[in-house]
Write an enzyme that holds these catalytic residues in place. Structure first.
Site, PDB file in Angstrom:
ATOM      1  N   ASP A 199     -42.661   9.639  23.800  1.00 14.98           N
ATOM      2  CA  ASP A 199     -43.198  10.213  25.028  1.00 14.98           C
ATOM      3  C   ASP A 199     -43.854  11.546  24.704  1.00 14.98           C
ATOM      4  O   ASP A 199     -44.158  12.330  25.588  1.00 14.98           O
ATOM      5  CB  ASP A 199     -42.128  10.325  26.123  1.00 14.98           C
ATOM      6  CG  ASP A 199     -40.749  10.561  25.575  1.00 14.98           C
ATOM      7  OD1 ASP A 199     -40.647  11.302  24.578  1.00 14.98           O
ATOM      8  OD2 ASP A 199     -39.775  10.019  26.130  1.00 14.98           O
ATOM      9  N   LYS A 216     -38.004  18.413  17.763  1.00 12.33           N
ATOM     10  CA  LYS A 216     -38.262  17.077  17.223  1.00 12.33           C
ATOM     11  C   LYS A 216     -38.903  17.145  15.839  1.00 12.33           C
ATOM     12  O   LYS A 216     -38.858  16.176  15.085  1.00 12.33           O
ATOM     13  CB  LYS A 216     -39.137  16.280  18.181  1.00 12.33           C
ATOM     14  CG  LYS A 216     -38.427  15.888  19.468  1.00 12.33           C
ATOM     15  CD  LYS A 216     -38.041  14.433  19.468  1.00 12.33           C
ATOM     16  CE  LYS A 216     -36.959  14.124  20.476  1.00 12.33           C
ATOM     17  NZ  LYS A 216     -36.499  12.751  20.428  1.00 12.33           N
TER      18      LYS A 216
HETATM   19  C1  LIG Z   1     -38.184  18.488  24.528  1.00 10.26           C
HETATM   20  C2  LIG Z   1     -37.200  17.395  24.442  1.00 10.26           C
HETATM   21  N1  LIG Z   1     -35.915  17.668  24.723  1.00 10.26           N
HETATM   22  C3  LIG Z   1     -34.971  16.716  24.659  1.00 10.26           C
HETATM   23  C4  LIG Z   1     -35.307  15.409  24.315  1.00 10.26           C
HETATM   24  C5  LIG Z   1     -34.239  14.371  24.290  1.00 10.26           C
HETATM   25  O1  LIG Z   1     -34.031  13.836  23.025  1.00 10.26           O
HETATM   26  P1  LIG Z   1     -33.310  12.422  22.874  1.00 10.26           P
HETATM   27  O2  LIG Z   1     -34.307  11.366  23.277  1.00 10.26           O
HETATM   28  O3  LIG Z   1     -32.925  12.369  21.447  1.00 10.26           O
HETATM   29  O4  LIG Z   1     -32.156  12.423  23.802  1.00 10.26           O
HETATM   30  C6  LIG Z   1     -36.633  15.088  24.014  1.00 10.26           C
HETATM   31  C7  LIG Z   1     -37.033  13.737  23.646  1.00 10.26           C
HETATM   32  O5  LIG Z   1     -38.186  13.407  23.447  1.00 10.26           O
HETATM   33  C8  LIG Z   1     -37.608  16.113  24.081  1.00 10.26           C
HETATM   34  O6  LIG Z   1     -38.897  15.862  23.811  1.00 10.26           O
END
Ligand SMILES: Cc1ncc(COP(=O)(O)O)c(C=O)c1O
Length: 379
Positions: free
Chosen positions: A121, A73
């Site tokens: 989150d 992220k």
């Molecule tokens: C560690 C991790 N993997 C995957 C995701 C999924 O990303 P998206 O919300 O863009 O689908 C998130 C989202 O916060 C995340 O924190």
């Protein structure tokens, strides 16, 4: 272990709109590559997992080390903050294309009067707060009540103000948008909705760096790619990058928690379909009930399949990955968990065309972003 579900996309390969341009990606990649601390994250080869799954190869892109923020992220939110500041300063007639260096050295005092905000989150908020601190603006982050104290602290460590709202991530998205509108703040959201797509495009362009690196590091094209989803932004970025770099499209499998499988339900229904309820999954980063509009536009036509997994499978995957020396958080290990299930379930194996020649690419999208929780689950 029950709680697994697989839905094949009834219309994979349908032509559709271009959600992310190539020029936009080139600019994002060049910008991010110029930041201090930038380095490609590791791509691990895991022959023991390939053997256990009866496939030719399994490689895992490990995002734990990305810019010291613990997840992929870091690539999206911070880049979108920079773009939002540039845009705001340009509209205010202060600077036409302020550079990251100018902003980091506080060349434009007006930047400090700008507030960026988002709902999170955990990981997206950390990236936005980090970007705001680096580029010298104010930052307010909305979290819903079940976001852990560890994750809140990791965000406020970058100087952001935290506001807690009742409900789920989706409620926090709405609360944030309302306050931003009333206060004239700039919303830097990782999800998109009708009329709000510009900023999430920047977020997803940043994410594409992860897949571009993985494909360059492997050198060979994968046949299958598993990627976990919350609102679907990162899965859509993976999908776009696969199309951009590979002539033969690998099968893309989108993985969600069984208690928050909004993309799987959308695929079942053939249209965006939110899921409601408490979304009380351990996979905090994936606990989203409403797909991103842009992400659905891409995934609804380009994903091969959608898999839902139970929390216990994610925890087992974290432990298995730890045995391999890969620290993967609750959301980070979801794709791995789905592969282990699918490879060992004859119907799923068949539906995904997994066989002895398959080359599988996975993403461990976060490390131990909540170290206390990680220790309690993995030991
Ligand atoms: C560690 C991790 N993997 C995957 C995701 C999924 O990303 P998206 O919300 O863009 O689908 C998130 C989202 O916060 C995340 O924190």
């Amino acid at each position: 272990m029950s709680g697994f579900a697989l839905v094949l996309n009834p219309s994979p390969g349908t032509p559709g709109v271009v959600i992310l341009t190539e020029g936009g990606f080139r600019r994002a990649r060049a910008e991010i590559a110029s930041w201090p601390g930038h380095a490609a994250t590791a791509l691990h080869d895991t022959p023991s997992i390939a053997k256990a799954c009866g496939v030719a190869a399994v490689r895992i892109k490990d995002e734990a080390g990305r810019f010291g923020l613990g997840s992929f992220k870091a690539l999206g939110g911070a880049y979108a903050v920079l773009q939002a500041l540039r845009h705001a300063l340009s509209l205010a007639g202060v600077a036409n294309n302020a550079s990251a260096g100018d902003l980091a050295s506080a060349r434009y005092p007006e930047a400090a009067k700008i507030t960026v905000t988002c709902a999170t989150d955990g990981n997206h908020g950390r990236s936005v707060a980090w970007g705001a601190q680096r580029f010298g603006c104010r930052c307010v982050i909305f979290v819903h009540e079940t976001v852990s104290q560890g994750r809140r602290d990791a965000i406020s460590a970058y100087g952001a103000e935290i506001r807690v709202v009742p409900g789920t991530y989706d409620d926090a998205v709405r609360a944030c948008a309302e306050v931003a509108e009333a206060c004239g703040w700039h919303t830097v959201s990782d999800t998109s909705w009708p009329g709000y797509t510009h900023v999430p495009v920047d977020v997803m362009q940043g994410y594409r760096v992860m897949t571009a690196e993985a494909l360059e590091q492997w050198g060979e094209a994968p046949s299958h790619v598993f990627i976990q989803a919350g609102v679907g932004g990162v899965a859509a970025s993976v999908s776009v990058q696969l199309r951009s770099q590979l002539p033969d499209r690998p099968r893309l499998i989108v993985v969600e928690p069984d208690r928050a499988a909004c993309l799987l339900e959308s695929a079942r229904a053939g249209a965006i379909t939110p899921v409601s309820g408490a979304l009380d999954t351990l996979m905090a980063g994936l606990a989203c009930g409403e797909p991103s509009l842009l992400a659905w536009e891409e995934l609804g036509r380009a994903a091969h399949a959608f898999i839902a997994i139970p929390d216990e499978a994610a925890v087992q995957a974290m432990r298995d990955l730890a045995q391999l020396g890969i620290v993967s958080g609750e959301s980070g290990a979801a794709g791995f968990a789905a592969l282990i299930w699918a490879a060992n379930d004859p119907a799923a194996r068949n539906a995904l065309a997994l066989d002895a020649a398959s080359r599988v690419l996975l993403f461990s999208t976060e490390g131990a972003t909540d170290p206390e929780l990680y220790r309690s689950l993995v030991g």
